[in-house]
Design a protein around this motif. Structure first.
Motif, PDB file in Angstrom:
ATOM      1  N   HIS A 146       4.651  -0.546  -0.096  1.00  0.00           N
ATOM      2  CA  HIS A 146       3.667  -0.606  -0.686  1.00  0.00           C
ATOM      3  C   HIS A 146       2.689   0.402  -0.693  1.00  0.00           C
ATOM      4  N   TRP A 147       1.921   0.067   0.546  1.00  0.00           N
ATOM      5  CA  TRP A 147       0.964   0.852   1.112  1.00  0.00           C
ATOM      6  C   TRP A 147       1.497   2.227   1.357  1.00  0.00           C
ATOM      7  N   CYS A 148       2.165   2.910   2.191  1.00  0.00           N
ATOM      8  CA  CYS A 148       3.053   4.175   1.968  1.00  0.00           C
ATOM      9  C   CYS A 148       3.141   4.776   0.999  1.00  0.00           C
ATOM     10  N   GLU A 149       3.401   4.010  -0.703  1.00  0.00           N
ATOM     11  CA  GLU A 149       3.620   4.271  -1.742  1.00  0.00           C
ATOM     12  C   GLU A 149       2.592   5.120  -2.269  1.00  0.00           C
ATOM     13  N   ALA A 150       1.860   4.129  -2.650  1.00  0.00           N
ATOM     14  CA  ALA A 150       0.236   4.227  -2.601  1.00  0.00           C
ATOM     15  C   ALA A 150      -0.893   5.609  -2.214  1.00  0.00           C
ATOM     16  N   MET A 151      -0.201   5.248  -0.877  1.00  0.00           N
ATOM     17  CA  MET A 151      -1.093   6.103  -0.255  1.00  0.00           C
ATOM     18  C   MET A 151      -0.474   7.676   0.568  1.00  0.00           C
ATOM     19  N   GLY A 152       1.198   7.433  -0.225  1.00  0.00           N
ATOM     20  CA  GLY A 152       2.103   9.222  -0.206  1.00  0.00           C
ATOM     21  C   GLY A 152       2.360   8.876   1.764  1.00  0.00           C
ATOM     22  N   ASP A 153       2.714   8.104   1.901  1.00  0.00           N
ATOM     23  CA  ASP A 153       2.210   8.220   4.172  1.00  0.00           C
ATOM     24  C   ASP A 153       3.763   8.267   4.109  1.00  0.00           C
ATOM     25  N   SER A 154       5.036   9.742   4.154  1.00  0.00           N
ATOM     26  CA  SER A 154       5.959   9.620   4.384  1.00  0.00           C
ATOM     27  C   SER A 154       6.729   9.035   5.531  1.00  0.00           C
ATOM     28  N   ASN A 155       4.897   8.886   7.129  1.00  0.00           N
ATOM     29  CA  ASN A 155       5.572   8.887   8.461  1.00  0.00           C
ATOM     30  C   ASN A 155       7.298   7.991   8.432  1.00  0.00           C
ATOM     31  N   PRO A 156       8.070   8.425   9.245  1.00  0.00           N
ATOM     32  CA  PRO A 156       9.642   7.624   9.651  1.00  0.00           C
ATOM     33  C   PRO A 156       9.159   6.290  10.879  1.00  0.00           C
ATOM     34  N   ASN A 157       7.992   6.519  10.946  1.00  0.00           N
ATOM     35  CA  ASN A 157       7.738   5.426  12.143  1.00  0.00           C
ATOM     36  C   ASN A 157       7.451   3.908  11.475  1.00  0.00           C
ATOM     37  N   TYR A 158       6.974   3.709  10.105  1.00  0.00           N
ATOM     38  CA  TYR A 158       6.714   3.059   9.337  1.00  0.00           C
ATOM     39  C   TYR A 158       7.790   2.500   8.282  1.00  0.00           C
ATOM     40  N   THR A 159       9.503   2.544   8.871  1.00  0.00           N
ATOM     41  CA  THR A 159      10.528   2.870   7.576  1.00  0.00           C
ATOM     42  C   THR A 159      11.380   2.225   8.912  1.00  0.00           C
ATOM     43  N   GLY A 160      12.249   1.729   8.971  1.00  0.00           N
ATOM     44  CA  GLY A 160      13.759   1.360   9.709  1.00  0.00           C
ATOM     45  C   GLY A 160      13.951  -0.106  10.907  1.00  0.00           C
ATOM     46  N   PRO A 161      14.470  -0.496  11.388  1.00  0.00           N
ATOM     47  CA  PRO A 161      14.840  -1.473  12.071  1.00  0.00           C
ATOM     48  C   PRO A 161      13.274  -2.113  13.194  1.00  0.00           C
ATOM     49  N   ASP A 162      13.320  -0.205  13.504  1.00  0.00           N
ATOM     50  CA  ASP A 162      11.896  -0.564  14.382  1.00  0.00           C
ATOM     51  C   ASP A 162      10.541  -0.051  13.575  1.00  0.00           C
ATOM     52  N   ALA A 163      10.758  -0.227  13.032  1.00  0.00           N
ATOM     53  CA  ALA A 163       9.131  -0.335  11.965  1.00  0.00           C
ATOM     54  C   ALA A 163       8.448  -0.407  12.322  1.00  0.00           C
ATOM     55  N   ILE A 164       6.706   0.107  12.172  1.00  0.00           N
ATOM     56  CA  ILE A 164       5.448  -0.921  12.392  1.00  0.00           C
ATOM     57  C   ILE A 164       4.599  -0.783  11.541  1.00  0.00           C
ATOM     58  N   ALA A 165       3.999  -1.398  11.070  1.00  0.00           N
ATOM     59  CA  ALA A 165       2.979  -0.817  10.355  1.00  0.00           C
ATOM     60  C   ALA A 165       1.994   0.514  10.419  1.00  0.00           C
ATOM     61  N   PRO A 166       1.418   0.968   9.186  1.00  0.00           N
ATOM     62  CA  PRO A 166       0.765   1.602   9.435  1.00  0.00           C
ATOM     63  C   PRO A 166      -0.972   0.812  10.422  1.00  0.00           C
ATOM     64  N   PRO A 167      -1.661   1.276  11.112  1.00  0.00           N
ATOM     65  CA  PRO A 167      -2.574   1.136  11.632  1.00  0.00           C
ATOM     66  C   PRO A 167      -3.854   0.825   9.947  1.00  0.00           C
ATOM     67  N   THR A 168      -3.974   1.396  10.007  1.00  0.00           N
ATOM     68  CA  THR A 168      -5.230   1.418   9.205  1.00  0.00           C
ATOM     69  C   THR A 168      -5.369  -0.007   8.337  1.00  0.00           C
ATOM     70  N   MET A 169      -3.967  -0.453   8.128  1.00  0.00           N
ATOM     71  CA  MET A 169      -3.326  -1.443   7.144  1.00  0.00           C
ATOM     72  C   MET A 169      -4.475  -3.052   8.045  1.00  0.00           C
ATOM     73  N   LEU A 170      -4.812  -3.088   9.071  1.00  0.00           N
ATOM     74  CA  LEU A 170      -5.005  -3.785   9.806  1.00  0.00           C
ATOM     75  C   LEU A 170      -6.234  -4.746   8.855  1.00  0.00           C
ATOM     76  N   GLN A 171      -6.840  -4.078   7.981  1.00  0.00           N
ATOM     77  CA  GLN A 171      -8.290  -5.495   7.646  1.00  0.00           C
ATOM     78  C   GLN A 171      -6.876  -5.772   6.453  1.00  0.00           C
ATOM     79  N   ALA A 172      -6.156  -5.428   5.771  1.00  0.00           N
ATOM     80  CA  ALA A 172      -4.976  -5.881   4.538  1.00  0.00           C
ATOM     81  C   ALA A 172      -4.747  -7.139   5.102  1.00  0.00           C
ATOM     82  N   TRP A 173      -4.259  -7.008   6.034  1.00  0.00           N
ATOM     83  CA  TRP A 173      -3.067  -8.744   6.354  1.00  0.00           C
ATOM     84  C   TRP A 173      -4.224  -9.400   6.500  1.00  0.00           C
ATOM     85  N   THR A 174      -5.056  -9.989   6.731  1.00  0.00           N
ATOM     86  CA  THR A 174      -6.209 -10.429   6.623  1.00  0.00           C
ATOM     87  C   THR A 174      -7.173 -11.024   5.273  1.00  0.00           C
ATOM     88  N   MET A 175      -7.016 -10.257   4.381  1.00  0.00           N
ATOM     89  CA  MET A 175      -7.533 -10.139   3.070  1.00  0.00           C
ATOM     90  C   MET A 175      -6.123 -11.877   2.537  1.00  0.00           C
TER      91      MET A 175
END
Length: 317
Positions: free
Chosen positions: A41-70
């Motif tokens: 959802h974050w990537c779709e809202a931001m229009g970010d298609s970085n392949p690092n954020y999908t697939g079996p070895d995905a990581i979360a976008p770094p700028t989501m750091l605060q989102a997980w704590t809300m």
């Protein structure tokens, strides 16, 4: 801008500083583990298609750091009383309005789906009394230390201004009105123009909405960036947007009323026909008639003698 402090100001600031170092949240725990749906959802809202954020070895976008704590609408039960006590003091001093000013993030390790996020937050600093165009008040900075599965993952600093709104200029009554000296309307804030976005604003002055295009992989990107977020190439050229688009998302601004703005008004995330998204005001449609999917077309609005902005008029054009 800092005005000269009186003794009473100094005493009040000394009282505010007693909150520095006090916890705002202790042993906080994210309501959800890091998960793929939120990342998507974050990537779709931001229009970010970085392949690092999908697939079996995905990581979360770094700028989501605060989102997980809300805490969402229900908040967090582990929040301390210090923040509320500080706000009560500031409210009592007339600083009843608040605006977020900026945030800083430091990343220590990537977050991955399945990670359990915990955090501690502390009131890091309370500034002396400051005078801004919005009003006079104090900047409050909160630092949050975020952990993933118990390991340090990053730091998030969030700064707000708690202020007493500046008095609006009073217009003269009928008996003292001077038509030849009508009050001057406050100017809009100036955009920050730097070497990375200079070309965009050059295009606006020519009534052209320019989109960056990577010359290596041909990916379009907006807003303007120094490098491609798909392949990291620093080489790029531009394409001119046709001006057609649709409302992808929007908000209606009601409060607080800032000088030079007349709420309520709609601000939209517009998806251009070229596929990138841009934020802009919606014109030509009442604010309460704006809807997701509304067709819009580009126009340029001169807001004062030195500033012109791209906006979007509702309707197919």
């Amino acid at each position: 801008m800092t005005r000269t402090l009186t003794p009473s100001d100094e005493r009040f600031h000394a009282l505010l500083r007693t909150f520095e170092g006090r916890p705002a949240a202790t042993a906080g725990r994210a309501k959800d583990v890091v998960n793929e749906p939120m990342i998507r959802h974050w990537c779709e809202a931001m229009g970010d298609s970085n392949p690092n954020y999908t697939g079996p070895d995905a990581i979360a976008p770094p700028t989501m750091l605060q989102a997980w704590t809300m805490g969402g609408l229900s908040g967090h039960t582990d929040r301390s009383s210090a923040y509320d006590e500080l706000f009560e003091l500031l409210d009592g001093a007339g600083c009843t309005s608040v605006v977020a000013t900026d945030c800083e993030q430091e990343y220590l390790r990537p977050l991955r789906p399945g990670d359990t996020v915990t955090f501690d937050a502390v009131i890091e600093s309370v500034s002396p009394r400051k005078t801004t165009k919005l009003g006079t008040g104090h900047f409050v900075t909160t630092r949050m230390d975020v952990r993933a599965n118990g390991e340090p993952a990053g730091t998030h600093r969030f700064r707000i201004l708690k202020y007493a709104p500046a008095a609006r200029p009073q217009t003269a009554g009928p008996e003292t009105a001077r038509p030849q000296t009508a009050p001057q309307r406050p100017r809009r804030p100036r955009p920050v123009i730097n070497r990375d976005n200079q070309g965009f604003w050059d295009g606006v002055r020519e009534h052209r909405l320019l989109i960056q295009r990577c010359t290596a992989c041909r990916t379009l990107r907006f807003p303007w960036l120094p490098g491609c977020n798909a392949c990291s190439s620093p080489e790029w050229d531009t394409v001119e947007a046709s001006g057609a688009g649709t409302v992808y998302s929007y908000v209606v601004m009601h409060h607080p009323p800032f000088p030079a703005f007349d709420p309520p008004y709609a601000v939209a995330l517009v998806e251009l026909a070229e596929g990138v998204r841009i934020i802009g005001n919606i014109t030509g449609v009442p604010y309460d008639k704006v809807r997701i999917g509304l067709p819009v077309h580009l126009e340029f609005l001169r807001v004062d003698d030195t500033l012109e902005l791209p906006v979007f008029r509702g309707g197919a054009g």
